[in-house]
Design a protein around this motif. Structure first.
Motif, PDB file in Angstrom:
ATOM      1  N   LEU A  22       0.829  -1.204   0.000  1.00 45.08           N
ATOM      2  CA  LEU A  22       0.000   0.000   0.000  1.00 45.08           C
ATOM      3  C   LEU A  22       0.862   1.252   0.000  1.00 45.08           C
ATOM      4  N   VAL A  23       1.916   1.269   0.804  1.00 46.07           N
ATOM      5  CA  VAL A  23       2.818   2.422   0.840  1.00 46.07           C
ATOM      6  C   VAL A  23       3.454   2.636  -0.525  1.00 46.07           C
ATOM      7  N   ALA A  24       3.879   1.552  -1.166  1.00 49.06           N
ATOM      8  CA  ALA A  24       4.480   1.661  -2.491  1.00 49.06           C
ATOM      9  C   ALA A  24       3.475   2.195  -3.506  1.00 49.06           C
ATOM     10  N   ALA A  25       2.221   1.746  -3.401  1.00 50.69           N
ATOM     11  CA  ALA A  25       1.186   2.206  -4.318  1.00 50.69           C
ATOM     12  C   ALA A  25       0.925   3.699  -4.144  1.00 50.69           C
ATOM     13  N   VAL A  26       0.853   4.151  -2.897  1.00 49.50           N
ATOM     14  CA  VAL A  26       0.642   5.575  -2.628  1.00 49.50           C
ATOM     15  C   VAL A  26       1.802   6.394  -3.177  1.00 49.50           C
ATOM     16  N   MET A  27       3.008   5.903  -2.989  1.00 47.04           N
ATOM     17  CA  MET A  27       4.182   6.620  -3.477  1.00 47.04           C
ATOM     18  C   MET A  27       4.144   6.754  -5.000  1.00 47.04           C
ATOM     19  N   VAL A  28       3.774   5.677  -5.679  1.00 46.14           N
ATOM     20  CA  VAL A  28       3.672   5.720  -7.134  1.00 46.14           C
ATOM     21  C   VAL A  28       2.632   6.739  -7.572  1.00 46.14           C
ATOM     22  N   VAL A  29       1.480   6.733  -6.905  1.00 49.76           N
ATOM     23  CA  VAL A  29       0.404   7.644  -7.277  1.00 49.76           C
ATOM     24  C   VAL A  29       0.801   9.099  -7.028  1.00 49.76           C
ATOM     25  N   VAL A  30       1.479   9.379  -5.940  1.00 53.15           N
ATOM     26  CA  VAL A  30       1.899  10.750  -5.655  1.00 53.15           C
ATOM     27  C   VAL A  30       2.883  11.248  -6.706  1.00 53.15           C
ATOM     28  N   ILE A  31       3.830  10.410  -7.092  1.00 51.09           N
ATOM     29  CA  ILE A  31       4.785  10.813  -8.128  1.00 51.09           C
ATOM     30  C   ILE A  31       4.056  11.049  -9.451  1.00 51.09           C
ATOM     31  N   CYS A  32       3.141  10.156  -9.801  1.00 55.04           N
ATOM     32  CA  CYS A  32       2.359  10.341 -11.023  1.00 55.04           C
ATOM     33  C   CYS A  32       1.475  11.582 -10.919  1.00 55.04           C
ATOM     34  N   PHE A  33       0.977  11.844  -9.720  1.00 57.36           N
ATOM     35  CA  PHE A  33       0.158  13.035  -9.483  1.00 57.36           C
ATOM     36  C   PHE A  33       0.946  14.299  -9.787  1.00 57.36           C
ATOM     37  N   VAL A  34       2.169  14.346  -9.309  1.00 57.81           N
ATOM     38  CA  VAL A  34       3.012  15.517  -9.540  1.00 57.81           C
ATOM     39  C   VAL A  34       3.314  15.680 -11.028  1.00 57.81           C
ATOM     40  N   LEU A  35       3.624  14.584 -11.697  1.00 52.05           N
ATOM     41  CA  LEU A  35       3.890  14.656 -13.134  1.00 52.05           C
ATOM     42  C   LEU A  35       2.631  15.057 -13.896  1.00 52.05           C
ATOM     43  N   ARG A  36       1.478  14.582 -13.440  1.00 57.89           N
ATOM     44  CA  ARG A  36       0.221  14.966 -14.086  1.00 57.89           C
ATOM     45  C   ARG A  36      -0.049  16.452 -13.912  1.00 57.89           C
ATOM     46  N   MET A  37       0.377  17.010 -12.788  1.00 63.20           N
ATOM     47  CA  MET A  37       0.213  18.438 -12.554  1.00 63.20           C
ATOM     48  C   MET A  37       0.997  19.244 -13.589  1.00 63.20           C
ATOM     49  N   LEU A  38       2.227  18.810 -13.876  1.00 63.46           N
ATOM     50  CA  LEU A  38       3.026  19.474 -14.892  1.00 63.46           C
ATOM     51  C   LEU A  38       2.396  19.287 -16.280  1.00 63.46           C
ATOM     52  N   ALA A  39       1.861  18.096 -16.533  1.00 64.11           N
ATOM     53  CA  ALA A  39       1.283  17.801 -17.845  1.00 64.11           C
ATOM     54  C   ALA A  39      -0.007  18.573 -18.087  1.00 64.11           C
ATOM     55  N   SER A  40      -0.694  19.000 -17.013  1.00 61.06           N
ATOM     56  CA  SER A  40      -1.954  19.708 -17.191  1.00 61.06           C
ATOM     57  C   SER A  40      -1.764  21.017 -17.942  1.00 61.06           C
ATOM     58  N   VAL A  41      -0.563  21.571 -17.872  1.00 61.65           N
ATOM     59  CA  VAL A  41      -0.272  22.802 -18.603  1.00 61.65           C
ATOM     60  C   VAL A  41      -0.375  22.571 -20.105  1.00 61.65           C
ATOM     61  N   ILE A  42      -0.002  21.379 -20.565  1.00 57.95           N
ATOM     62  CA  ILE A  42       0.012  21.085 -21.993  1.00 57.95           C
ATOM     63  C   ILE A  42      -1.391  21.185 -22.587  1.00 57.95           C
ATOM     64  N   GLY A  43      -2.364  20.600 -21.913  1.00 54.52           N
ATOM     65  CA  GLY A  43      -3.731  20.684 -22.402  1.00 54.52           C
ATOM     66  C   GLY A  43      -4.218  22.126 -22.487  1.00 54.52           C
ATOM     67  N   SER A  44      -3.808  22.961 -21.535  1.00 55.43           N
ATOM     68  CA  SER A  44      -4.214  24.365 -21.543  1.00 55.43           C
ATOM     69  C   SER A  44      -3.601  25.115 -22.716  1.00 55.43           C
ATOM     70  N   LEU A  45      -2.379  24.746 -23.105  1.00 50.75           N
ATOM     71  CA  LEU A  45      -1.742  25.400 -24.247  1.00 50.75           C
ATOM     72  C   LEU A  45      -2.538  25.154 -25.528  1.00 50.75           C
ATOM     73  N   TYR A  46      -2.928  23.920 -25.746  1.00 57.65           N
ATOM     74  CA  TYR A  46      -3.732  23.611 -26.935  1.00 57.65           C
ATOM     75  C   TYR A  46      -5.093  24.303 -26.862  1.00 57.65           C
ATOM     76  N   ALA A  47      -5.701  24.317 -25.663  1.00 59.94           N
ATOM     77  CA  ALA A  47      -7.024  24.915 -25.512  1.00 59.94           C
ATOM     78  C   ALA A  47      -6.984  26.417 -25.756  1.00 59.94           C
ATOM     79  N   ALA A  48      -5.922  27.080 -25.307  1.00 57.09           N
ATOM     80  CA  ALA A  48      -5.825  28.529 -25.449  1.00 57.09           C
ATOM     81  C   ALA A  48      -5.821  28.952 -26.915  1.00 57.09           C
ATOM     82  N   PHE A  49      -5.232  28.141 -27.758  1.00 54.60           N
ATOM     83  CA  PHE A  49      -5.198  28.431 -29.191  1.00 54.60           C
ATOM     84  C   PHE A  49      -6.381  27.802 -29.933  1.00 54.60           C
ATOM     85  N   GLN A  50      -7.374  27.314 -29.162  1.00 55.02           N
ATOM     86  CA  GLN A  50      -8.556  26.651 -29.714  1.00 55.02           C
ATOM     87  C   GLN A  50      -8.149  25.517 -30.647  1.00 55.02           C
TER      88      GLN A  50
END
Length: 432
Positions: free
Chosen positions: A119-147
């Motif tokens: 369970l601890v390992a699973a939480v750690m994996v999810v938190v790391i993926c969560f942080v990377l997903r936070m950075l990736a969320s900017v990418i979707g906004s870039l495409y959306a801003a230019f319609q």
């Protein structure tokens, strides 16, 4: 174009996601499958950590593009990216500082079927993926801003393929819960990385987030505007994404298997509606700048009408078909109750209208009412979900969410949206 592309891409990725359900449920068993659903859904909480930057970026970058101001666009993109990177680093520091002192077994209310180390390992994996997903969320906004959301949806389809491929690879390697989470979420993030490389490498190389383009004034402006959007986002998360957490605490991880699978099925309907409604955010902002109030009003009304005409019958049909879908998707011991399916169907129908209202208010920049009533709705939902859950079981959690959507979003914020459109119309009508 974005709506159509999103519908095709979402249909494809949702089909892959549905395919993942029977694979994971048979591979992990009921309790670990419920935990897998909960942890995968927690990645959606990325909005808690990005400080509203991704959505604030849409407005700022669209304005820069409308003015053909490349320098401003470069500053906006660089400032948003570097702020996101700083937030990600701070989040990781906080997690690894407090992780040794958290009893994750108690947090998720799991039994002996889930080993504490796993369970601890699973939480750690999810938190790391969560942080990377936070950075990736900017990418979707870039495409959306230019319609250009239609381009981003092509990459989303690739994300779905890579996610399923990562999941199958983890199963082939006989990985545990943490491995399956890493393979599934990591595959999706790999697709996001490819989308970023295309955007900055070939599509719009002038917008690469170089440090020299970082501007403190732009950064402060992004944070100031993003703060209001962030409050509204957190409120919606508290309203729509806390159900599984409450079900886990009240009834244990096995109950999440029924609730989480049913909730995911109904969320697919919302994803289809959002494919056509969310792209209106930038369009509403442009129409407001042009003072085209007639188009604003007409389009908003059409979005509500068409959404309800599609979602309401689809939700009822899904509620009727859900028992058969469960037999096909998951193991035989995971069965939804009719009361739960009805509550989730009603909630999704209400959410269809709420989604239209929220997108309009965001496009108008009318965030104050959402920052006031959104948190109140989220807090009310938490209290009401806990009370009704104890009273009538898991369906009570779903009914609490539906009630809060009806009162706070359809009645209160819906009234605010109508009053704002009326005020805009009065400002554009010439006086005699």
């Amino acid at each position: 174009m974005t709506g159509a592309a999103t519908l095709l891409a979402k249909g494809f990725t949702l089909s892959l996601s549905l395919l993942a359900l029977p694979l994971v449920s048979h591979y992990l068993g009921k309790e670990q499958f419920g935990l897998w659903l909960l942890l995968v859904s927690s990645v959606n909480w990325v909005m808690l950590a990005d400080l509203g930057l991704a959505n604030s970026l849409v407005n700022e970058l669209a304005a820069a593009d409308g003015q053909a101001n490349q320098q401003r666009a470069q500053q906006v993109v660089a400032s948003a990216c570097w702020l996101s990177l700083a937030s990600a680093g701070l989040l990781l520091l906080l997690f690894f500082s407090f992780n040794p002192f958290i009893n994750w077994t108690a947090v998720f209310n799991v039994g002996p079927a889930v080993a504490p180390a796993e369970l601890v390992a699973a939480v750690m994996v999810v938190v790391i993926c969560f942080v990377l997903r936070m950075l990736a969320s900017v990418i979707g906004s870039l495409y959306a801003a230019f319609q250009e959301g239609y381009l981003y949806q092509l990459w989303s389809a690739l994300c779905g393929v890579l996610a399923l491929g990562g999941l199958l690879s983890a199963m082939r390697a006989q990985a545990g819960l943490a491995g399956l989470l890493g393979g599934f979420i990591g595959g999706w993030l790999a697709g996001e990385l490819i989308a970023a490389l295309y955007f900055f490498g070939w599509h719009r190389p002038a917008l690469r987030p170089a440090w020299r383009h970082f501007d403190w004034a732009r950064a402060r402006h992004l944070l100031r505007n993003g703060a209001q959007l962030w409050v509204a986002q957190v409120a919606m998360l508290a309203l729509l994404q806390t159900d599984l957490i409450i079900v886990t605490q009240l009834f244990g991880a096995p109950a999440v298997a029924e609730y989480g699978t049913a909730l995911r099925l109904f969320n697919y309907l919302g994803a289809v509606q959002a494919a056509f409604v969310v792209p209106l955010w930038a369009a509403y902002s442009e129409a407001l700048a042009r003072r085209d109030v007639a188009w604003l009003t007409r389009t908003f009304r059409h979005s509500v009408t068409l959404s309800l005409l599609v979602v309401v019958p689809a939700a009822l049909a899904l509620g009727w078909l859900a028992p058969w879908l469960f037999r096909w998707l998951v193991t035989a011991d995971i069965k939804p109750g009719a009361h739960l399916l009805l509550a989730l169907a009603v909630g999704e129908c209400l959410n269809a209208g709420a989604r239209c209202i929220a997108i309009l208010l965001n496009g108008l920049g009318a965030l104050r009412s959402q920052t006031i009533f959104g948190p109140l709705a989220g807090l009310t939902n938490l209290v009401l979900s806990w009370g009704l859950g104890k009273l009538i079981g898991p369906p009570g959690v779903a009914w609490a969410t539906a009630l809060c959507l009806a009162v706070f979003w359809l009645v209160i914020l819906g009234t605010d949206a109508r009053l704002r459109l009326r005020a805009l119309h009065s400002q554009t009508v010439p006086r005699a």
